[in-house]
Write a protein that holds these residues in place. Structure first.
Motif, PDB file in Angstrom:
ATOM      1  N   PHE A 188       0.867  -1.372  -0.321  1.00 49.98           N
ATOM      2  CA  PHE A 188       0.187  -0.112   0.002  1.00 49.98           C
ATOM      3  C   PHE A 188       1.215   1.394   0.028  1.00 49.98           C
ATOM      4  O   PHE A 188       1.927   1.305   0.468  1.00 49.98           O
ATOM      5  N   VAL A 189       0.247   2.026  -0.824  1.00 45.95           N
ATOM      6  CA  VAL A 189       1.370   3.525  -0.503  1.00 45.95           C
ATOM      7  C   VAL A 189       0.684   4.697  -0.688  1.00 45.95           C
ATOM      8  O   VAL A 189      -0.799   4.659  -1.087  1.00 45.95           O
ATOM      9  N   SER A 190       1.211   5.480  -0.421  1.00 47.17           N
ATOM     10  CA  SER A 190      -0.300   6.978   0.308  1.00 47.17           C
ATOM     11  C   SER A 190       0.138   8.010  -0.999  1.00 47.17           C
ATOM     12  O   SER A 190       0.844   7.211  -1.556  1.00 47.17           O
ATOM     13  N   PRO A 191      -1.117   8.541  -1.148  1.00 44.06           N
ATOM     14  CA  PRO A 191      -1.454   8.875  -2.248  1.00 44.06           C
ATOM     15  C   PRO A 191      -0.729  10.239  -1.958  1.00 44.06           C
ATOM     16  O   PRO A 191      -0.548  11.114  -1.846  1.00 44.06           O
ATOM     17  N   ARG A 192      -0.169  10.795  -3.672  1.00 43.81           N
ATOM     18  CA  ARG A 192       0.764  11.814  -3.429  1.00 43.81           C
ATOM     19  C   ARG A 192      -0.215  13.204  -3.619  1.00 43.81           C
ATOM     20  O   ARG A 192      -0.955  13.235  -4.694  1.00 43.81           O
ATOM     21  N   GLY A 193       0.268  14.654  -3.533  1.00 42.03           N
ATOM     22  CA  GLY A 193      -0.467  15.540  -4.049  1.00 42.03           C
ATOM     23  C   GLY A 193      -0.861  16.363  -2.240  1.00 42.03           C
ATOM     24  O   GLY A 193      -1.116  15.293  -1.495  1.00 42.03           O
ATOM     25  N   ASN A 194      -2.019  17.699  -2.724  1.00 41.94           N
ATOM     26  CA  ASN A 194      -1.534  18.509  -1.712  1.00 41.94           C
ATOM     27  C   ASN A 194      -2.956  18.451  -0.511  1.00 41.94           C
ATOM     28  O   ASN A 194      -2.953  18.495   0.067  1.00 41.94           O
ATOM     29  N   MET A 195      -4.183  17.492  -1.300  1.00 45.03           N
ATOM     30  CA  MET A 195      -4.996  16.738  -0.060  1.00 45.03           C
ATOM     31  C   MET A 195      -4.645  15.892   0.369  1.00 45.03           C
ATOM     32  O   MET A 195      -5.564  15.456   1.320  1.00 45.03           O
ATOM     33  N   PHE A 196      -3.524  15.223   0.098  1.00 44.17           N
ATOM     34  CA  PHE A 196      -2.863  13.604   1.534  1.00 44.17           C
ATOM     35  C   PHE A 196      -1.484  14.224   1.947  1.00 44.17           C
ATOM     36  O   PHE A 196      -0.907  13.673   2.903  1.00 44.17           O
ATOM     37  N   ASP A 197      -0.978  15.274   1.838  1.00 41.15           N
ATOM     38  CA  ASP A 197       0.327  15.175   1.799  1.00 41.15           C
ATOM     39  C   ASP A 197       0.831  16.056   3.700  1.00 41.15           C
ATOM     40  O   ASP A 197       1.074  15.267   4.019  1.00 41.15           O
ATOM     41  N   ASP A 198      -0.909  16.254   4.492  1.00 44.46           N
ATOM     42  CA  ASP A 198      -0.871  16.476   5.616  1.00 44.46           C
ATOM     43  C   ASP A 198      -1.542  15.780   6.793  1.00 44.46           C
ATOM     44  O   ASP A 198      -1.609  15.831   7.715  1.00 44.46           O
ATOM     45  N   LEU A 199      -2.437  14.910   5.554  1.00 47.72           N
ATOM     46  CA  LEU A 199      -3.472  13.343   6.909  1.00 47.72           C
ATOM     47  C   LEU A 199      -1.962  12.640   7.597  1.00 47.72           C
ATOM     48  O   LEU A 199      -0.790  12.074   7.934  1.00 47.72           O
ATOM     49  N   ILE A 200      -2.395  12.396   9.020  1.00 51.02           N
ATOM     50  CA  ILE A 200      -2.157  12.176  10.491  1.00 51.02           C
ATOM     51  C   ILE A 200      -2.726  10.413  10.412  1.00 51.02           C
ATOM     52  O   ILE A 200      -3.878  10.570  10.178  1.00 51.02           O
ATOM     53  N   GLU A 201      -2.197   9.601  11.017  1.00 48.42           N
ATOM     54  CA  GLU A 201      -2.847   7.879  10.870  1.00 48.42           C
ATOM     55  C   GLU A 201      -4.242   8.237  12.321  1.00 48.42           C
ATOM     56  O   GLU A 201      -3.708   9.165  13.072  1.00 48.42           O
ATOM     57  N   LYS A 202      -5.329   7.347  11.837  1.00 43.00           N
ATOM     58  CA  LYS A 202      -6.445   7.804  12.324  1.00 43.00           C
ATOM     59  C   LYS A 202      -7.039   9.272  13.208  1.00 43.00           C
ATOM     60  O   LYS A 202      -7.126   9.514  13.682  1.00 43.00           O
ATOM     61  N   SER A 203      -6.336   9.959  11.744  1.00 40.96           N
ATOM     62  CA  SER A 203      -6.528  11.652  11.852  1.00 40.96           C
ATOM     63  C   SER A 203      -7.969  12.351  10.805  1.00 40.96           C
ATOM     64  O   SER A 203      -7.050  12.664  10.406  1.00 40.96           O
ATOM     65  N   TYR A 204      -8.362  11.071   9.537  1.00 39.01           N
ATOM     66  CA  TYR A 204      -9.067  11.540   8.934  1.00 39.01           C
ATOM     67  C   TYR A 204      -9.332  10.361   8.349  1.00 39.01           C
ATOM     68  O   TYR A 204     -10.308   9.569   9.157  1.00 39.01           O
ATOM     69  N   PHE A 205     -11.018  10.978   7.964  1.00 37.49           N
ATOM     70  CA  PHE A 205     -12.370  10.134   7.268  1.00 37.49           C
ATOM     71  C   PHE A 205     -11.784   9.695   6.214  1.00 37.49           C
ATOM     72  O   PHE A 205     -11.907  10.796   5.553  1.00 37.49           O
ATOM     73  N   VAL A 206     -12.546   8.805   6.031  1.00 34.28           N
ATOM     74  CA  VAL A 206     -12.855   7.840   4.484  1.00 34.28           C
ATOM     75  C   VAL A 206     -14.332   8.153   3.736  1.00 34.28           C
ATOM     76  O   VAL A 206     -14.245   7.400   4.661  1.00 34.28           O
ATOM     77  N   ILE A 207     -14.817   8.678   3.098  1.00 37.47           N
ATOM     78  CA  ILE A 207     -15.946   7.928   2.251  1.00 37.47           C
ATOM     79  C   ILE A 207     -16.330   7.854   0.427  1.00 37.47           C
ATOM     80  O   ILE A 207     -15.119   8.403   0.305  1.00 37.47           O
ATOM     81  N   THR A 208     -16.796   6.865   0.369  1.00 38.43           N
ATOM     82  CA  THR A 208     -17.233   6.723  -1.199  1.00 38.43           C
ATOM     83  C   THR A 208     -18.925   6.350  -1.094  1.00 38.43           C
ATOM     84  O   THR A 208     -19.573   5.663   0.145  1.00 38.43           O
ATOM     85  N   MET A 209     -18.971   6.731  -2.279  1.00 40.36           N
ATOM     86  CA  MET A 209     -20.949   7.325  -2.376  1.00 40.36           C
ATOM     87  C   MET A 209     -21.120   7.003  -3.409  1.00 40.36           C
ATOM     88  O   MET A 209     -20.854   7.215  -4.454  1.00 40.36           O
ATOM     89  N   HIS A 210     -21.589   5.674  -4.038  1.00 43.23           N
ATOM     90  CA  HIS A 210     -22.467   5.650  -5.330  1.00 43.23           C
ATOM     91  C   HIS A 210     -23.304   5.172  -5.572  1.00 43.23           C
ATOM     92  O   HIS A 210     -24.381   5.049  -6.597  1.00 43.23           O
ATOM     93  N   ARG A 211     -24.202   4.235  -4.677  1.00 46.21           N
ATOM     94  CA  ARG A 211     -25.893   3.981  -4.994  1.00 46.21           C
ATOM     95  C   ARG A 211     -27.030   5.152  -4.988  1.00 46.21           C
ATOM     96  O   ARG A 211     -26.743   6.279  -4.004  1.00 46.21           O
ATOM     97  N   PRO A 212     -27.926   4.721  -5.967  1.00 46.45           N
ATOM     98  CA  PRO A 212     -28.697   5.592  -6.226  1.00 46.45           C
ATOM     99  C   PRO A 212     -29.710   6.472  -5.475  1.00 46.45           C
ATOM    100  O   PRO A 212     -30.078   7.457  -5.457  1.00 46.45           O
ATOM    101  N   ALA A 213     -29.718   5.661  -4.410  1.00 44.43           N
ATOM    102  CA  ALA A 213     -30.493   5.725  -2.881  1.00 44.43           C
ATOM    103  C   ALA A 213     -29.463   7.102  -1.816  1.00 44.43           C
ATOM    104  O   ALA A 213     -30.631   8.028  -2.023  1.00 44.43           O
TER     105      ALA A 213
END
Length: 364
Positions: A188-213
Motif C-alpha cells: 500500500f502506498v500513500s497518494p501524492r498531492g496537496n490533498m494527502f500530504d498533511d494527513l495523520i494516521e487515524k486522524s481523518y475519515f474516508v467516504i465513498t458513495m455511488h448508490r442511487p438512493a
C-alpha cells in the motif's frame, strides 16, 4: 488439459480474479494440465477504473478485451453477450468463471450456459434481499444457472441450499478479495498531492458513495454530506468521487473546508487511506469487507447488506440512508468506542488456492 475462461469487467472484479489467476499459474508451473484465458469485457474502460488494477495487482494482460463499455445497462448487457458468444465459439473452454455481481457476471454466465459450457460463480449465494439493486438481479439470475458455487460465507451456503442447490455444487472457500488485500498490504502506498500530504494516521475519515438512493437525489446527497461533516469533528474527510456522484455534486455546489474531493484512486492508494483512517463511511459492499479485515470502523449507509458477516463478525454497522442516523455512530468512532474485528471464517488469504484445487478435482 483443463481450459478455463476467466471473466472480468468492472473494478470489483479485478481484486477477485487476481489471486485466482495466480493460483492457476502456480499449479501450471508445477506440472498440472491447466490453463486460463482472461476475458476483459470492457465494462469499466477508463484507466482509473480498470487499467491501474491490472498493473498494481500483477494481472496478466487480457487475452481479449470485448470493449463493451458505455450505454445503458441493457445496451451494455447486449454488447457483452454478442461479443462473448463469438469469443466462446472461437475459444471453447471446459469452464467459465464469473465473479461478483456486475453486468458482465450476468451476461457472460447466460452466454456460457446457452452454449452448454459449465459456469462457476465466485462469490455465489450472497443476497441483500433488495430487488431494486441491479446487483441483486444479477446475483439471482447468475446463481439460477450456475454449475458450481464458490462461496464466501456459511450464510451464502444457506441461501443456495434454501432454493434447492445440491450440496455437492456448493464449495465454501472464503473471499478472494481478501486474498488480494492480505497479499498486497505491504505494498500500500500513500497518494501524492496537496490533498494527502498533511494527513495523520487515524486522524481523518474516508467516504465513498455511488448508490442511487444516496447520490441521485440532490437534497439527499447534500444532507448526507452535511451530516458527515457535522459528525466528524475537526478531522479531514477524503472523498474519492465516483463518476456517477461527481455529476450531482457539481449541481449542488458542495463546499466544506475539511472535505477533500479527489478523483478515484488506485487500489494500493485507496486501501492505504482506509488502513490508516479513523473511520470509513460508505455504501459499497466490498469496502466493508476490506475495512473489517483491517479492523477499521465502518459505517454503511444502506438499509440492507449482502455481506452480513461484516456486521456480525466485522467492523461494519448498517445505519440506513437517513442522514440523521450518522450522528450517534460517528460520535462513537470519535470516542474510540467501536467494535473490533472478530475474524471471519476462511478469510485467510488462501481462498483462490481452494478454488483452483476444487476445479482440478472436478475437471481432471
Amino acid at each position: 488439459m483443463i481450459n478455463i475462461t476467466v471473466v472480468a469487467g468492472a473494478r470489483p472484479n479485478f481484486m477477485k480474479i487476481a489471486p485466482i489467476l495466480k493460483a492457476i499459474q502456480d499449479k501450471k508451473e508445477t506440472g498440472t494440465a491447466i490453463n486460463f484465458r482472461l476475458v476483459h469485457t470492457g465494462q469499466h474502460y477508463d484507466k482509473k477504473m480498470s487499467g491501474d488494477f491490472f498493473e498494481q495487482l500483477n494481472i496478466p494482460k487480457p487475452d481479449i478485451n470485448l470493449e463493451a463499455g458505455g450505454g445503458s445497462q441493457a445496451e451494455q448487457t447486449a454488447a457483452i453477450m454478442v461479443a462473448f458468444e463469438k469469443e466462446l465459439i472461437a475459444k471453447r473452454p471446459d469452464l467459465v468463471i464469473v465473479v461478483g455481481d456486475v453486468t458482465s457476471t450476468l451476461a457472460c454466465s447466460i452466454v456460457a450456459k446457452k452454449l452448454v459450457i459449465d459456469v462457476a460463480h465466485v462469490e455465489g449465494g450472497i443476497r441483500s434481499g433488495d430487488m431494486s439493486m441491479p446487483e441483486e438481479v444479477n446475483r439471482i439470475v447468475t446463481d439460477s444457472i450456475t454449475d458450481h458455487f464458490f462461496t464466501t460465507s456459511e450464510i451464502a451456503n444457506k441461501h443456495l441450499l434454501s432454493v434447492g442447490v445440491a450440496e455437492n455444487r456448493i464449495h465454501f472457500v472464503g473471499n478472494t478479495m481478501i486474498d488480494t488485500l492480505l497479499s498486497n498490504q505491504d505494498r500500500f502506498v500513500s497518494p501524492r498531492g496537496n490533498m494527502f500530504d498533511d494527513l495523520i494516521e487515524k486522524s481523518y475519515f474516508v467516504i465513498t458513495m455511488h448508490r442511487p438512493a444516496n447520490v441521485d437525489g440532490e437534497q439527499q446527497l447534500k444532507a448526507l454530506i452535511d451530516a458527515i461533516m457535522n459528525g466528524t469533528g475537526n478531522f479531514p474527510v477524503i472523498f474519492p468521487v465516483h463518476p456517477r456522484t461527481a455529476k450531482n455534486l457539481e449541481k449542488i455546489g458542495i463546499n466544506h473546508l475539511r472535505l477533500r474531493m479527489v478523483e478515484p484512486l488506485s487500489y494500493l492508494e485507496f486501501n492505504y487511506l482506509v488502513k490508516n483512517a479513523k473511520g470509513v463511511i460508505t455504501d459499497s459492499g466490498g469496502i466493508t469487507e476490506e475495512a473489517s479485515v483491517m479492523n477499521i470502523p465502518c459505517i454503511t449507509m444502506r438499509n440492507n447488506t449482502e455481506r452480513p458477516e461484516t456486521v456480525t463478525l466485522g467492523t461494519n454497522e448498517l445505519i440506513g440512508t437517513d442522514p440523521s442516523n450518522l450522528k450517534e455512530p460517528l460520535g462513537r468512532i470519535l470516542k474510540g468506542e467501536w467494535k473490533t474485528y472478530k475474524g471471519i471464517p476462511l478469510w485467510d488469504g488462501k481462498s483462490a488456492q481452494r478454488i483452483v484445487n476444487k476445479i482440478i478435482e472436478i475437471y481432471s
